[in-house]
Design a protein around this motif. Structure first.
Motif, PDB file in Angstrom:
ATOM      1  N   GLU A 277       8.418 -18.158  92.821  1.00  0.00           N
ATOM      2  CA  GLU A 277       9.076 -17.844  93.521  1.00  0.00           C
ATOM      3  C   GLU A 277       8.067 -17.758  95.049  1.00  0.00           C
ATOM      4  O   GLU A 277       8.841 -17.323  95.765  1.00  0.00           O
ATOM      5  CB  GLU A 277       9.535 -16.333  93.404  1.00  0.00           C
TER       6      GLU A 277
ATOM      7  N   SER B 292      20.046 -14.757  95.538  1.00  0.00           N
ATOM      8  CA  SER B 292      19.192 -14.201  94.365  1.00  0.00           C
ATOM      9  C   SER B 292      17.899 -14.637  94.426  1.00  0.00           C
ATOM     10  O   SER B 292      17.452 -15.864  94.227  1.00  0.00           O
ATOM     11  CB  SER B 292      20.285 -14.259  93.752  1.00  0.00           C
ATOM     12  N   ASN B 293      16.678 -12.950  93.606  1.00  0.00           N
ATOM     13  CA  ASN B 293      15.567 -13.377  93.079  1.00  0.00           C
ATOM     14  C   ASN B 293      15.182 -13.878  92.099  1.00  0.00           C
ATOM     15  O   ASN B 293      14.038 -14.766  91.729  1.00  0.00           O
ATOM     16  CB  ASN B 293      15.348 -12.362  93.420  1.00  0.00           C
ATOM     17  N   PHE B 294      15.730 -14.962  91.478  1.00  0.00           N
ATOM     18  CA  PHE B 294      16.325 -15.115  89.815  1.00  0.00           C
ATOM     19  C   PHE B 294      16.635 -16.208  89.934  1.00  0.00           C
ATOM     20  O   PHE B 294      16.949 -17.489  90.531  1.00  0.00           O
ATOM     21  CB  PHE B 294      16.992 -14.956  89.370  1.00  0.00           C
ATOM     22  N   ILE B 295      15.793 -18.157  89.810  1.00  0.00           N
ATOM     23  CA  ILE B 295      14.966 -18.508  89.711  1.00  0.00           C
ATOM     24  C   ILE B 295      15.358 -19.143  88.527  1.00  0.00           C
ATOM     25  O   ILE B 295      14.301 -19.496  87.515  1.00  0.00           O
ATOM     26  CB  ILE B 295      14.290 -19.357  90.959  1.00  0.00           C
ATOM     27  N   PRO B 296      16.659 -19.814  87.298  1.00  0.00           N
ATOM     28  CA  PRO B 296      16.609 -19.967  86.661  1.00  0.00           C
ATOM     29  C   PRO B 296      16.021 -21.782  86.429  1.00  0.00           C
ATOM     30  O   PRO B 296      15.595 -22.289  86.822  1.00  0.00           O
ATOM     31  CB  PRO B 296      17.710 -20.033  85.657  1.00  0.00           C
TER      32      PRO B 296
ATOM     33  N   GLU C   2       5.150 -22.483  87.581  1.00  0.00           N
ATOM     34  CA  GLU C   2       5.739 -22.010  87.433  1.00  0.00           C
ATOM     35  C   GLU C   2       5.779 -19.860  87.437  1.00  0.00           C
ATOM     36  O   GLU C   2       6.136 -19.185  88.055  1.00  0.00           O
ATOM     37  CB  GLU C   2       6.944 -21.687  85.797  1.00  0.00           C
TER      38      GLU C   2
ATOM     39  N   LYS D 186      15.173 -22.320 100.115  1.00  0.00           N
ATOM     40  CA  LYS D 186      15.296 -20.658  99.257  1.00  0.00           C
ATOM     41  C   LYS D 186      15.532 -20.402 101.345  1.00  0.00           C
ATOM     42  O   LYS D 186      16.127 -20.347 101.290  1.00  0.00           O
ATOM     43  CB  LYS D 186      13.820 -20.249  99.325  1.00  0.00           C
TER      44      LYS D 186
END
Length: 538
Positions: A280, A342-346, A276, A289
């Motif tokens: 990214e 977005s740059n956020f991956i929940p 994790e 992506k």
């Protein structure tokens, strides 16, 4: 009643109960399925000076073993030892519940006894919905999963309301039949007959009315489901991960159009664990992506196996593992990811784990048995979970979705916790290929229909080998894939915001049953103490 008759009646109960778990039949069979076994139990009650309670346990074990065997035999396709263990343990737990009812009836008579059967059985089901060792597959209320027009009122009661309905009608009809067989008179049972008809017809009529009058509400969203169809025994954990992802993205390319908002790929679509802290920059994530950046309206939901590194001063959970090469502790997850521009991956972690496969029950005590956890490929050993449900939010569309992973979809109150967090949709990702072409994956699909009714949320379900499906807020399957095919499908669903009574209060019927069961136990203890005191005085 002869021994042969007792065996026949016990077998009949097992067969009648199992019929409701076959697509060709209806949950209606369960409304009378307990009656043969109740006649056996009543015989032992009438002759309680001759027979022991253990005799009831033996016949009940026979009934429930037949039910479990005929309804969940498909577990053997994954592992024969697991099948034997699950079938025998669940049968014994059911038989013990029935034995408690018989013992209570012996001590306090028919009225308290019959009431105790309802209370004990619902408490048993409630326990296995919420305990560490879970197995809610054969909860009686699930028997109507294929009869959605009859149980629209589950939005008020949940599945345990169905269990309550089944038990009450069985007891009423049993008492009517018993009286008629012994007295050959029907007039004296008119009140009970009327009550039975009322309790049978009223829920059905009310359900049909709700079904016909329910209107889909919410913003319309277009969704695509990916079914890559990799055999979990021969392909999924052997074929190169790059090839598998390429297949998934190719299916996405074929199905995509300018109006699609979500694409959903199944559980552990990425089966090679991703660290994790490198999420990214992972090559597989970067490929997804890239796809999303080409189609910026798309939000991609995909299942993945992940590893999370634990810091040196961090508390080590019971599921922590040690990586000797890097001298670090880490935890493993069965996860769902949301990937957009977005740059956020929940990340959401599966939190209802399959016992013996994804977790060892009572790990603190039975941790030494963890090496016997079944290896189905991918990550083995006890996985970590998260305490709270979590939703994935799409700020552009102003909606949130519930990322439900596989086995979690069998738990009503668990799923309702996502709705309390603001979920407008339920997205189920799963891999049902382990069970082969049996009734197992069909049960799992139908249980999703129950979740739709309980929460009044539309459901999009992506399954690795099938069946992938779209389900509306009434629990109707709108369109579905065929089993064991490589395919992608799409449809429109509506994002509901309303909260049902069941979502608000959860398994309140189960909690009430547990309270009443404790009350009965305390009453039994008090009765025994008073009896002992009187005996001493005399």
């Amino acid at each position: 009643m002869t021994k042969l008759q007792r065996y026949f009646l016990s077998l009949l109960t097992g067969i009648l109960l199992s019929l409701s778990w076959y697509q060709q039949f209806s949950g209606i069979f369960c409304l009378a399925a307990f009656i043969p076994l109740l006649f056996v139990e009543d015989f032992f009650y009438q002759h309680k000076k001759t027979f022991k309670p253990s005799d009831v346990f033996a016949y009940a074990t026979l009934s429930f073993t037949i039910w479990n065997l005929l309804s969940t035999f498909w577990i053997k396709n994954s592992d024969i030892f697991a099948a034997v263990t699950v079938i025998l343990l669940n049968s014994v737990f059911m038989a013990l519940t029935f034995l408690l009812f018989h013992i209570t009836k012996r001590r306090f008579g028919y009225k308290v006894g019959n009431f105790s059967l309802i209370v004990y059985w619902i408490s048993f089901e409630y326990y296995f919905l919420h305990a560490h060792l879970t197995w809610p597959w054969l909860n009686l209320g699930n028997s109507f999963a294929g009869d959605i027009k009859l149980i629209q009122w589950y939005e008020y009661t949940g599945v345990l309301g169905g269990t309550l309905w089944i038990l009450i009608l069985n007891l009423l009809l049993f008492n009517i039949l018993k009286f008629f067989i012994r007295k050959r008179k029907i007039k004296a049972q008119i009140l009970n007959i009327n009550l039975f008809v009322l309790l049978l017809i009223t829920p059905i009529l009310s359900s049909i009315i709700i079904y016909k009058n329910h209107e889909e509400t919410g913003k319309e969203i277009k969704i695509a489901l990916i079914q890559p169809n990799f055999d979990p025994y021969k392909e999924k954990y052997e074929i190169d991960q790059d090839y598998q992802l390429a297949t998934i993205l190719n299916l996405s390319d074929r199905i995509i159009d300018q109006n699609i908002n979500y694409i959903i790929a199944p559980e552990t679509a990425i089966s090679d664990p991703i660290w994790e802290h490198n999420l990214e920059s992972d090559s597989l994530i970067l490929r997804i992506k890239s796809f999303v950046n080409k189609h910026p309206k798309i939000t991609y939901i995909i299942g993945a196996s992940t590893f999370k590194k634990l810091e040196t001063n961090e508390h080590l959970p019971i599921s922590a593992r040690f990586n000797a090469n890097d001298s670090i502790y880490y935890i493993a997850h069965n996860a769902a990811l949301q990937i957009d521009t977005s740059n956020f991956i929940p990340i959401y972690y599966k939190s209802k784990l399959v016992s013996g496969v994804e977790t060892m029950p009572f790990l603190k005590v039975l941790g030494f048995l963890e090496k016997f956890i079944l290896d189905f490929g991918g990550v083995t050993g006890s996985l970590a979970i998260q305490k709270e449900r979590e939703v994935f939010t799409n700020t552009g569309l102003d909606i949130s979705i519930a990322p439900v992973i596989c086995y979690e979809s069998a738990f009503g109150e668990h799923v309702s916790d996502y709705i309390k967090k603001g979920a407008n949709f339920i997205f189920i990702i799963t891999n049902d290929g382990w069970w082969g072409n049996t009734s197992g994956y069909k049960h799992h699909l139908n249980y999703a229909c129950l979740r739709a009714i309980e929460t009044r949320r539309s459901i999009a379900r992506s399954a690795n080998t099938g069946i992938s499906a779209f389900i509306n807020q009434r629990g109707e399957i709108l369109n579905e894939t065929s089993w064991w095919t490589k395919v992608a499908i799409k449809n429109k669903l509506k994002a509901n915001k309303k909260i049902t009574f069941y979502v608000k209060y959860g398994d309140y019927i189960g909690r009430l049953a547990v309270f009443l069961a404790i009350f009965i136990f305390l009453y039994i203890i008090q009765h025994q103490l008073n009896k002992s005191i009187l005996n001493k005085k005399s």
